[in-house]
Scaffold this motif. Structure first.
Motif, PDB file in Angstrom:
ATOM      1  N   LEU A 191     104.306   0.178  40.791  1.00  0.00           N
ATOM      2  CA  LEU A 191     103.354  -0.081  41.874  1.00  0.00           C
ATOM      3  C   LEU A 191     101.984   0.491  41.534  1.00  0.00           C
ATOM      4  CD1 LEU A 191     103.006  -1.347  44.620  1.00  0.00           C
ATOM      5  CD2 LEU A 191     103.781   0.799  45.664  1.00  0.00           C
ATOM      6  N   LEU A 192     101.937   1.658  40.914  1.00  0.00           N
ATOM      7  CA  LEU A 192     100.675   2.248  40.475  1.00  0.00           C
ATOM      8  C   LEU A 192      99.981   1.361  39.447  1.00  0.00           C
ATOM      9  CD1 LEU A 192      98.597   4.549  40.146  1.00  0.00           C
ATOM     10  CD2 LEU A 192     100.219   5.653  38.570  1.00  0.00           C
ATOM     11  N   TYR A 193     100.743   0.899  38.472  1.00  0.00           N
ATOM     12  CA  TYR A 193     100.185   0.060  37.408  1.00  0.00           C
ATOM     13  C   TYR A 193      99.617  -1.240  37.971  1.00  0.00           C
ATOM     14  CZ  TYR A 193     100.262  -3.176  33.422  1.00  0.00           C
ATOM     15  OH  TYR A 193      99.925  -4.122  32.493  1.00  0.00           O
ATOM     16  N   ALA A 239      94.051  -2.036  47.114  1.00  0.00           N
ATOM     17  CA  ALA A 239      94.715  -1.722  45.841  1.00  0.00           C
ATOM     18  C   ALA A 239      94.115  -0.473  45.211  1.00  0.00           C
ATOM     19  CB  ALA A 239      94.609  -2.909  44.894  1.00  0.00           C
ATOM     20  N   GLY A 240      92.802  -0.290  45.360  1.00  0.00           N
ATOM     21  CA  GLY A 240      92.166   0.912  44.818  1.00  0.00           C
ATOM     22  C   GLY A 240      92.662   2.178  45.476  1.00  0.00           C
ATOM     23  N   TRP A 241      92.838   2.142  46.797  1.00  0.00           N
ATOM     24  CA  TRP A 241      93.360   3.322  47.481  1.00  0.00           C
ATOM     25  C   TRP A 241      94.836   3.548  47.166  1.00  0.00           C
ATOM     26  CZ3 TRP A 241      91.190   7.414  49.156  1.00  0.00           C
ATOM     27  CH2 TRP A 241      89.867   7.387  49.600  1.00  0.00           C
ATOM     28  N   PHE A 242      95.583   2.485  46.986  1.00  0.00           N
ATOM     29  CA  PHE A 242      96.973   2.649  46.544  1.00  0.00           C
ATOM     30  C   PHE A 242      97.006   3.343  45.187  1.00  0.00           C
ATOM     31  CE2 PHE A 242      98.373   0.407  50.083  1.00  0.00           C
ATOM     32  CZ  PHE A 242      99.741   0.178  50.063  1.00  0.00           C
ATOM     33  N   THR A 243      96.096   2.955  44.295  1.00  0.00           N
ATOM     34  CA  THR A 243      96.021   3.598  42.983  1.00  0.00           C
ATOM     35  C   THR A 243      95.734   5.085  43.120  1.00  0.00           C
ATOM     36  OG1 THR A 243      95.214   1.536  41.998  1.00  0.00           O
ATOM     37  CG2 THR A 243      94.839   3.567  40.757  1.00  0.00           C
ATOM     38  N   THR A 244      94.774   5.420  43.963  1.00  0.00           N
ATOM     39  CA  THR A 244      94.396   6.822  44.164  1.00  0.00           C
ATOM     40  C   THR A 244      95.555   7.657  44.680  1.00  0.00           C
ATOM     41  OG1 THR A 244      92.096   6.212  44.601  1.00  0.00           O
ATOM     42  CG2 THR A 244      92.839   8.342  45.431  1.00  0.00           C
ATOM     43  N   LEU A 299      98.995   6.791  45.006  1.00  0.00           N
ATOM     44  CA  LEU A 299     100.229   6.743  44.218  1.00  0.00           C
ATOM     45  C   LEU A 299     100.106   7.581  42.956  1.00  0.00           C
ATOM     46  CD1 LEU A 299     101.035   2.937  44.553  1.00  0.00           C
ATOM     47  CD2 LEU A 299     102.429   4.805  45.465  1.00  0.00           C
ATOM     48  N   GLY A 300      98.914   7.603  42.382  1.00  0.00           N
ATOM     49  CA  GLY A 300      98.721   8.375  41.156  1.00  0.00           C
ATOM     50  C   GLY A 300      98.791   9.869  41.369  1.00  0.00           C
ATOM     51  N   ARG A 301      98.524  10.325  42.597  1.00  0.00           N
ATOM     52  CA  ARG A 301      98.596  11.762  42.877  1.00  0.00           C
ATOM     53  C   ARG A 301     100.031  12.252  42.983  1.00  0.00           C
ATOM     54  NH1 ARG A 301      96.182  12.185  47.876  1.00  0.00           N
ATOM     55  NH2 ARG A 301      98.237  12.334  48.856  1.00  0.00           N
ATOM     56  N   GLN A 302     100.947  11.371  43.276  1.00  0.00           N
ATOM     57  CA  GLN A 302     102.346  11.759  43.429  1.00  0.00           C
ATOM     58  C   GLN A 302     102.856  12.360  42.112  1.00  0.00           C
ATOM     59  OE1 GLN A 302     103.754  11.716  46.414  1.00  0.00           O
ATOM     60  NE2 GLN A 302     101.842  10.818  47.201  1.00  0.00           N
TER      61      GLN A 302
END
Length: 517
Positions: free
Chosen positions: A320-322, A377-382, A384-387
């Motif tokens: 999902l991050l990718y 999608a940009g906020w999902f990246t931000t 999800l990537g912190r997890q």
């Protein structure tokens, strides 16, 4: 991570993803409305003023939806994320409170003046109110970004004896080095959304041959601002974001790029499907050495892959991050192409507005929803990537959720939010479509005079006019201060109406109390 925590994450993702559909539009439109009002004062062309008032109505409807859907966000810190609130509330509460006390107050108060105060305060104060709406809107974004930036890169805190965090350096939190790149990237994304919405509606007017002058104005302004914002989104804001992710969150970078193995001269992936079971990308199209150069400015630099981090330190949803990251980047690149091509046609003898090139207008109109997708999608990246961290490197997400919530509790509220937001979304679409179809032309309202008409016993029917006009607007009219007040109204009464209108601006705009023909 237990099921209740996973559902709390899903609920927060749903509610904040839905909520952010509205602030990104208001933050973008605030700048465009300010530009329109500035152009009106500069060029004395009434079309700019009418356009500014038209977009202010859409701004107000969107602003209301943002407020309504934003209120549950802060409540969830107490209901679903109680342990996080206890642990870091001393820091997070500061920036969230400042957003409500300062930025939101400025934005809402001056929005009322802009919507209802033009007749009373004149054009200079009307312009100032548009400036303050823009300032309040963007300041609100800054405080929210400061809160998120601290969760991404925590600074300025100490750990108390009871294990809770306390703020030790207030200015370190407000001037966190993570804020500026993230803020620039977020604001440029919002401007892209506002520009595409404006140019898309203008394209619709031109294709349907309605409000031709305003259609050309909306397409032109939206296209120029959208092109500048799309380029800025790529560089420097996107580049700065990438550099700080590389420096502080290398595991996020590896997940975003689908880089499973540490490489020297790592390539940047254009297309590919990550397979976490085998630790590789399927069917990749890669630009050799591109990632090494973009992150470290050296073609042969080593970039850490996911294999360099323990499994419990990697993002917990690589796929999902990718895909979120690549959707954001892919759409951002397409935006540059769309606005760039439209700009070239506009420069080339205004061919953009000729019938043989109407395919470009179709593209502008149909592209309207895609900035909303890209920003989400940009906020999902931000996030999800912190997890797996809720505060990066300090507190795991599994340690921040409420312990007393059952799976049934969270599922019930999640379904409730989904149903309620569906109804709100339908109402919003109806209101915005109504305003769009009604168009930017001045509304018509009933007015009365103190004198009987010589040939009729009925009162005179007049078109609604801007405060400085005595006749229906022509293509270009100069501002006339002597015509500020409407016939048959007193300035004292009007001032009271403006004060009341400022307080009730949001309700008035929704229920459309004024009768129009």
């Amino acid at each position: 991570m237990d099921t209740s925590t996973l559902l709390s994450r899903a609920q927060f993702a749903f509610t904040i993803g839905y909520h952010y559909l509205f602030p990104q539009l208001t933050m973008g439109l605030a700048l465009l409305i300010l530009i329109l009002k500035t152009l009106y004062l500069w060029r004395k062309d009434e079309r700019y003023n009418i356009a500014a008032r038209f977009w202010a109505r859409i701004f107000a409807i969107t602003f209301i939806m943002g407020v309504v859907t934003g209120i549950p966000m802060e409540f969830q810190f107490g209901t679903n994320w109680a342990r996080f609130s206890v642990f870091a509330g001393d820091i997070i509460a500061q920036t969230l409170a400042m957003e409500g006390a300062f930025a939101f107050f400025i934005e809402s108060a001056f929005l009322g003046i802009f919507l209802f105060g033009e007749h009373v305060f004149g054009q200079k104060i009307h312009w100032f109110s548009s400036f303050m709406v823009w300032l309040g809107t963007w300041a609100s974004g800054a405080f929210i970004i400061a809160s998120n930036a601290w969760m991404q890169h925590p600074v300025g805190y100490t750990v108390a004896a009871n294990g809770r965090l306390h703020i030790s350096d207030y200015w370190a939190v407000l001037f966190n080095s993570w804020i500026l790149p993230q803020y620039l990237h977020t604001m440029s994304g919002a401007v892209i959304t506002g520009s595409f919405v404006m140019s898309g509606l203008g394209a619709y007017y031109l294709l349907t041959k309605k409000y031709i002058d305003y259609g050309r104005l909306f397409v032109t302004l939206g296209m120029i601002v959208g092109l500048l914002a799309s380029g800025f989104q790529l560089f420097p804001s996107g580049d700065l974001e990438g550099l700080q992710v590389t420096a502080y969150q290398p595991a996020k970078l590896a997940g975003m790029e689908g880089l499973f193995q540490t490489e020297k001269g790592a390539g940047i992936v254009i297309i590919g499907q990550p397979d976490t079971a085998t630790g590789r990308l399927d069917n990749p199209i890669i630009v050799p050495n591109g990632l090494s150069f973009l992150t470290y400015r050296r073609w042969t630099a080593e970039v850490k892959g996911l294999n360099a981090f323990p499994p419990d330190q990697r993002p917990d949803s690589i796929e999902l991050l990718y895909y979120s990251y690549h959707i954001m980047v892919g759409l951002g690149t397409i935006f540059i192409g769309i606005m760039g091509l439209a700009f070239l046609l506009w420069l080339w003898g205004r061919r953009l507005f000729q019938s043989r090139w109407k395919g470009m207008l179709w593209i502008l109109m149909l592209a309207t929803p895609f900035p909303f997708i890209a920003n989400t999608a940009g906020w999902f990246t931000t996030e999800l990537g912190r997890q797996p961290w809720i505060v990066y490197g300090v507190l795991h997400t599994a340690q921040g959720s409420s312990t007393t919530l059952s799976v049934g509790n969270v599922l019930f509220t999640l379904l409730g939010f989904a149903g309620m937001y569906l109804l709100l979304g339908l109402l919003y679409v109806v209101l915005v479509v109504y305003e769009a179809l009604r168009g930017p032309e001045p509304a018509v309202e009933e007015t009365t005079t103190d004198e009987w008409q010589p040939a009729s016993s009925t009162y005179e029917q007049k078109h609604y006019q801007p405060a400085h006009e005595e006749h229906p607007p022509k293509e270009q009219l100069d501002y006339k201060p002597e015509n500020q007040a409407k016939k048959g109204s007193s300035k004292g009464v009007t001032a009271l109406e403006v004060i009341a209108g400022t307080i009730l601006a949001f309700v008035v705009e929704l229920i459309q109390l004024r009768r129009r023909k």
